[in-house]
Design an enzyme around this catalytic site. Structure first.
Site, short mmCIF file in Angstrom:
data_model
loop_
_atom_site.label_atom_id
_atom_site.label_comp_id
_atom_site.label_asym_id
_atom_site.label_seq_id
_atom_site.Cartn_x
_atom_site.Cartn_y
_atom_site.Cartn_z
N GLY A 12 0.82 -1.22 0.00
CA GLY A 12 0.00 0.00 0.00
C GLY A 12 0.85 1.27 0.00
N ILE A 14 1.61 3.81 2.38
CA ILE A 14 2.65 4.04 3.40
C ILE A 14 3.54 2.80 3.51
N ASP A 33 0.29 -9.01 1.75
CA ASP A 33 -0.77 -8.11 1.28
C ASP A 33 -1.76 -8.93 0.46
N ASN A 34 -3.03 -8.57 0.51
CA ASN A 34 -3.99 -9.26 -0.36
C ASN A 34 -4.36 -8.42 -1.58
N LYS A 86 -9.36 1.83 5.20
CA LYS A 86 -9.06 3.18 5.73
C LYS A 86 -9.98 4.30 5.25
N SER A 126 -3.83 6.63 14.00
CA SER A 126 -4.17 7.83 13.24
C SER A 126 -4.58 8.96 14.18
N TYR A 150 -14.34 3.73 11.39
CA TYR A 150 -12.90 3.64 11.12
C TYR A 150 -12.10 4.11 12.34
N LYS A 154 -9.28 2.12 15.13
CA LYS A 154 -7.92 2.53 15.54
C LYS A 154 -7.85 2.64 17.07
N TYR A 178 -0.42 8.70 12.86
CA TYR A 178 -0.04 9.54 11.73
C TYR A 178 -1.00 10.71 11.62
N ARG A 232 -4.55 21.23 8.49
CA ARG A 232 -4.02 19.89 8.78
C ARG A 232 -2.51 19.94 8.86
P1 NAD Z 1 -3.39 1.55 1.76
O1 NAD Z 1 -4.79 1.14 1.52
O2 NAD Z 1 -2.62 2.15 0.65
O3 NAD Z 1 -2.56 0.31 2.33
C1 NAD Z 1 -3.15 -0.74 3.06
C2 NAD Z 1 -2.65 -2.04 2.45
O4 NAD Z 1 -3.25 -3.13 3.17
C3 NAD Z 1 -3.09 -2.20 0.99
O5 NAD Z 1 -1.97 -2.60 0.21
C4 NAD Z 1 -4.16 -3.28 1.03
O6 NAD Z 1 -4.18 -4.06 -0.16
C5 NAD Z 1 -3.74 -4.08 2.23
N1 NAD Z 1 -4.85 -4.78 2.89
C6 NAD Z 1 -6.08 -4.28 3.18
N2 NAD Z 1 -6.83 -5.24 3.77
C7 NAD Z 1 -6.04 -6.35 3.87
C8 NAD Z 1 -6.24 -7.64 4.38
N3 NAD Z 1 -7.42 -8.00 4.91
N4 NAD Z 1 -5.23 -8.53 4.34
C9 NAD Z 1 -4.03 -8.19 3.79
N5 NAD Z 1 -3.78 -6.97 3.27
C10 NAD Z 1 -4.78 -6.05 3.31
O7 NAD Z 1 -3.39 2.53 3.03
P2 NAD Z 1 -2.25 3.42 3.65
O8 NAD Z 1 -2.62 4.83 3.44
O9 NAD Z 1 -0.93 2.95 3.22
O10 NAD Z 1 -2.48 3.11 5.19
C11 NAD Z 1 -1.73 2.15 5.89
C12 NAD Z 1 -2.17 2.13 7.34
O11 NAD Z 1 -2.04 3.43 7.91
C13 NAD Z 1 -3.63 1.73 7.56
O12 NAD Z 1 -3.70 0.96 8.74
C14 NAD Z 1 -4.33 3.06 7.75
O13 NAD Z 1 -5.49 2.93 8.53
C15 NAD Z 1 -3.26 3.85 8.49
N6 NAD Z 1 -3.38 5.30 8.35
C16 NAD Z 1 -3.39 5.85 7.10
C17 NAD Z 1 -3.51 7.23 6.96
C18 NAD Z 1 -3.54 7.89 5.59
O14 NAD Z 1 -3.92 9.04 5.50
N7 NAD Z 1 -3.12 7.22 4.52
C19 NAD Z 1 -3.60 8.03 8.10
C20 NAD Z 1 -3.57 7.44 9.36
C21 NAD Z 1 -3.45 6.05 9.47
C1 UD1 Z 2 -9.35 12.22 6.66
C2 UD1 Z 2 -10.16 11.26 7.48
C3 UD1 Z 2 -9.30 10.77 8.65
C4 UD1 Z 2 -8.01 10.16 8.15
C5 UD1 Z 2 -7.29 11.21 7.31
C6 UD1 Z 2 -6.01 10.72 6.71
C7 UD1 Z 2 -12.43 12.10 7.19
C8 UD1 Z 2 -13.59 12.77 7.86
N1 UD1 Z 2 -11.35 11.95 7.95
O1 UD1 Z 2 -9.05 13.28 7.47
O2 UD1 Z 2 -10.00 9.83 9.41
O3 UD1 Z 2 -7.19 9.79 9.24
O4 UD1 Z 2 -8.15 11.60 6.22
O5 UD1 Z 2 -6.29 9.71 5.76
O6 UD1 Z 2 -12.50 11.72 6.05
N2 UD1 Z 2 -10.87 19.11 1.93
C9 UD1 Z 2 -11.49 19.96 1.03
N3 UD1 Z 2 -11.90 19.43 -0.16
C10 UD1 Z 2 -11.72 18.11 -0.51
C11 UD1 Z 2 -11.07 17.25 0.43
C12 UD1 Z 2 -10.68 17.79 1.65
O7 UD1 Z 2 -11.68 21.13 1.30
O8 UD1 Z 2 -12.12 17.69 -1.60
C13 UD1 Z 2 -10.39 19.66 3.22
C14 UD1 Z 2 -11.03 19.05 4.45
O9 UD1 Z 2 -12.19 19.71 4.82
C15 UD1 Z 2 -9.89 19.20 5.48
C16 UD1 Z 2 -8.61 19.10 4.64
O10 UD1 Z 2 -9.01 19.38 3.30
O11 UD1 Z 2 -9.93 20.48 6.04
C17 UD1 Z 2 -7.98 17.71 4.69
O12 UD1 Z 2 -8.95 16.73 4.38
P1 UD1 Z 2 -8.60 15.18 4.19
O13 UD1 Z 2 -7.45 15.06 3.25
O14 UD1 Z 2 -9.85 14.47 3.84
O15 UD1 Z 2 -8.04 14.69 5.59
P2 UD1 Z 2 -8.71 14.72 7.06
O16 UD1 Z 2 -9.95 15.50 7.06
O17 UD1 Z 2 -7.65 15.13 7.99
#
Ligand code: NAD
Ligand code: UD1
Length: 345
Positions: A12, A14, A33-34, A86, A126, A150, A154, A178, A232
């Protein structure tokens, strides 16, 4: 001897960046990964990037049998657990799927780890666990507030891990909260998969800049922030990946459990993000202010000093670097590959 790490969700966004950082730090890494939310072609690109074959288990983290055979095949020193669903909106539509993958998947993994005697895990949490926080910048001591299923997964994941450590001191855990990950690897070979219409701001702005989406909707300009739009703490995904290497090292070297925010400590508004992306892409970003998004949080900014004290973690990359790398990734050949994993380039 080289230490071996299991990276669930390693294909994925991250996870793939963390894979590269761990390999560069000298670890042997196995990805599980699946491909539920990843493109298979990312594996070949990771091989190009690191110059090494990837050890891959294509499996679901809820599949105990496959996990157990993986732990029988390799001795893992620690696990970094990214695999999860996510999307906040989807979690409201399908909460049971989120509880199943994110909570049952975690418990399943912990059971197999326990049986194999591997009791060190880094968990992806998160900023969403803070809900609407009372304090900004938000410290790790702020209370849990679940805003949606969601976010609940967490919070539950963290609580399960904390109770596990309290009940059995052979476990050591790193909980990383994060803030908003953004940007792409400097090689431009990996980045956030933009196949679907994104919900998050950065990939959405990228699509508008690329002309694939007509305009960005700015969700509200009447918040109590510098220009009224949401603020943010955007963190470069390469910095985030480095944070995982430090967390793994802390678990392996000192056996110290830790809970830290991973953010920069600085907030940027939606308008500032539009301006920064404009600079990076040299494109216009048409946008229009609309109503606030339901359930949105006005400001999320990390209190970032604990990660520095505990892990020696400091972010290095700037907002302009996040936008420039995102733009290079989205306009490069790899971001448009087939969902089935065929490399069309
Ligand atoms: P992502 O979806 O890109 O990566 C998740 C990976 O997990 C994917 O490759 C997906 O194929 C794999 N996956 C999902 N379900 C699975 C399963 N049942 N078995 C095996 N593999 C599985 O997401 P990401 O943005 O890289 O996020 C990674 C982690 O960080 C997640 O736990 C997410 O909740 C957390 N997180 C992400 C953000 C963000 O903004 N991206 C913010 C805070 C926390
Ligand atoms: C979202 C998720 C949060 C997750 C985080 C990182 C929601 C409610 N929350 O948060 O759980 O941990 O992503 O993956 O979805 N914005 C616009 N226009 C858009 C998109 C966003 O104005 O089309 C604004 C939002 O109002 C916010 C900022 O941009 O002020 C960031 O938004 P976003 O990227 O969705 O992240 P989070 O809201 O922090």
């Amino acid at each position: 001897m080289t230490q071996r790490i299991l990276l669930t969700g390693g294909a994925g966004y991250i996870g793939s960046h963390t894979y590269v950082a761990l390999v560069e730090a000298g670890y042997d890494v196995t990805i599980l990964d699946n491909f539920q939310n990843a493109n298979r072609s990312v594996i070949a690109r990771l091989e190009d990037l690191t110059g090494q074959p990837v050890t891959l288990a294509e499996a679901d983290v809820r599949d105990a049998t496959t996990l157990a055979s993986l732990f029988a095949e390799h001795v893992f020193d620690a696990v970094v657990h990214f695999a999860a669903l996510k999307a906040v909106g989807e979690s409201v539509e399908r909460p049971l799927d989120y509880f199943d993958v994110n909570i049952s998947g975690l418990i399943n993994l912990l059971r197999v780890m326990d049986a194999a005697g591997c009791r060190k895990i880094v968990f992806s949490s998160s900023a969403t666990v803070y809900g609407v926080p009372d304090e900004t910048p938000t410290p790790e001591t702020a209370e849990f507030r679940a805003m949606n299923p969601y976010g609940q997964t967490k919070i539950s994941g963290e609580q399960i891990l904390n109770q596990l450590v309290a009940a059995d001191d052979r476990w050591q855990i790193g909980i990383l909260r994060y803030f908003n990950p953004a940007g792409a690897h400097e090689s431009h070979l990996i980045g956030e998969d933009p196949r679907d219409t994104p919900n998050n701001l950065m990939p959405f702005i990228a699509k508008v800049a690329a002309g694939e989406v007509e305009e960005l909707e700015v969700f509200g300009d009447d918040y109590d922030t510098q220009d009224g739009t949401g603020v943010r703490d955007y963190i470069h995904v390469d910095d985030l990946a480095r944070g995982h290497v430090l967390s793994v090292a802390a678990l392996l070297e000192d056996g110290q459990s830790h809970l830290v925010n991973l953010g920069t400590g600085e907030g940027h508004s939606v308008m500032e993000m539009i301006a920064a992306y404009k600079r990076a892409s040299n494109r216009d970003i048409p946008h229009r202010v609309v109503d606030r998004r339901a359930g949105d949080v006005p400001i999320y900014v990390a209190k970032a000093d604990k990660a520095e004290e505990v892990l020696g973690f400091r972010t290095e990359k700037t907002l302009d670097e996040m936008c420039a790398s995102s733009w290079a990734w989205i306009t490069g050949p790899h971001s448009q590959e087939d969902p089935d994993g065929e490399d069309n380039t």
